[in-house]
Structure formats: structure tokens, C-alpha cells
Design a protein around this motif. Structure first.
Motif, PDB file in Angstrom:
ATOM      1  N   GLN A   1       0.722  -1.376  -0.048  1.00 37.05           N
ATOM      2  CA  GLN A   1       0.121  -0.096   0.005  1.00 37.05           C
ATOM      3  C   GLN A   1       0.905   1.096  -0.035  1.00 37.05           C
ATOM      4  O   GLN A   1       0.573   2.287  -0.648  1.00 37.05           O
ATOM      5  CB  GLN A   1      -0.718   0.129   1.411  1.00 37.05           C
TER       6      GLN A   1
ATOM      7  N   LYS B   1       2.250   1.688  -3.620  1.00 40.21           N
ATOM      8  CA  LYS B   1       0.987   2.010  -4.624  1.00 40.21           C
ATOM      9  C   LYS B   1       0.611   3.742  -4.327  1.00 40.21           C
ATOM     10  O   LYS B   1       0.465   4.384  -5.266  1.00 40.21           O
ATOM     11  CB  LYS B   1      -0.208   1.167  -4.316  1.00 40.21           C
TER      12      LYS B   1
ATOM     13  N   HIS C   1      -4.680   8.435  -1.289  1.00 45.08           N
ATOM     14  CA  HIS C   1      -5.251   7.649  -2.181  1.00 45.08           C
ATOM     15  C   HIS C   1      -5.590   8.508  -3.326  1.00 45.08           C
ATOM     16  O   HIS C   1      -5.400   8.301  -4.564  1.00 45.08           O
ATOM     17  CB  HIS C   1      -6.601   6.894  -1.868  1.00 45.08           C
TER      18      HIS C   1
ATOM     19  N   ASP D   1      -5.964   6.654  -6.728  1.00 45.15           N
ATOM     20  CA  ASP D   1      -6.359   5.176  -6.652  1.00 45.15           C
ATOM     21  C   ASP D   1      -7.482   5.252  -5.903  1.00 45.15           C
ATOM     22  O   ASP D   1      -7.992   5.831  -4.887  1.00 45.15           O
ATOM     23  CB  ASP D   1      -5.294   4.560  -5.494  1.00 45.15           C
TER      24      ASP D   1
ATOM     25  N   GLN E   1      -9.537   2.522  -5.549  1.00 46.72           N
ATOM     26  CA  GLN E   1      -9.941   1.424  -4.797  1.00 46.72           C
ATOM     27  C   GLN E   1     -10.017   1.572  -3.385  1.00 46.72           C
ATOM     28  O   GLN E   1      -8.991   1.103  -2.621  1.00 46.72           O
ATOM     29  CB  GLN E   1      -9.167   0.239  -5.123  1.00 46.72           C
TER      30      GLN E   1
END
Length: 118
Positions: free
Chosen positions: A33, A36, A86, A91, A93
Motif C-alpha cells: 500500500q 502504491k 489515495h 487510486d 479502490q
């Protein structure tokens, strides 16, 4: 009302405590994470410390109610920061994030209602 308060606070504390342990031991999920979201891996322990402090603060709220409310509010702010991270990397998701966010929101709500601060 006490039963709901007890269940929500213990569940929130357990989930965040386990997330803190995962950060501390270098489990693969928090590392993936971080990669990402383009968060330096050197931040994993400090972020884990914030999660651990929130989890312990929720439990301390049984003895000092204001501390539990502040810990829940701190975790809400922590996960709002995660939401921004995020969005920063586009991102979308957000399933796991939503679970982690809703738990301290629920803890904050039941704490405020149970202790009469709302």
C-alpha cells in the motif's frame, strides 16, 4: 447503549491495533500500500505508532472518556489523510479504506452519545 459502545470500541481498537502490528513487523500488505500510494517505507513505523496510539487511546477511554473520544477523532483524521493519499495518486479502490474509516467514525459516534457529549 453500553453494549454497543463496548463492541464498537473494542472492534475498532482491535482492527487498528492489528494494522499497527502489521506496520511494525513489515507485513507485505502495508508495504504494498505504501508503494502504491507513493509513501516512503520509512514512514511505516511512525504511521504504525499513530495507529497503535489510537487503538490504545480507545481502550483508555473506558477509564477516561475524553481520551477515548479524542483517540477516535484522531483516527478519523488519520484515515482522512489516508483518503487524501489515495486521491493524490488516483487510486479509487477504497473498499479497505472505507472499513478502516467507518470504524473510528462509529466509535466517535457511540462514544459521544454514550458519554453525553453529543
Amino acid at each position: 447503549m453500553f453494549a454497543a459502545y463496548l463492541v464498537v470500541v473494542i472492534l475498532t481498537s482491535a482492527v487498528n491495533g492489528l494494522a499497527a502490528v502489521a506496520n511494525f513487523i513489515g507485513h507485505e500488505y502495508p508495504k504494498s500500500q505504501a508503494d502504491k500510494l507513493r509513501v516512503p517505507r520509512s514512514w511505516m513505523r511512525p504511521l504504525g505508532a499513530l495507529l497503535a496510539a489510537g487503538a490504545l487511546g480507545l481502550l483508555a477511554g473506558f477509564a477516561v472518556p475524553a481520551l477515548g473520544t479524542l483517540a477516535a477523532a484522531g483516527l478519523v483524521l488519520y484515515f482522512l489523510g489516508a483518503f487524501c493519499a489515495h486521491l493524490r495518486v488516483r487510486d479509487y479502490q477504497l473498499g479497505p479504506w472505507a472499513v478502516f474509516f467507518c470504524l473510528p467514525v462509529a466509535a466517535l459516534a457511540v462514544s459521544s452519545v454514550y458519554h453525553g457529549t453529543w
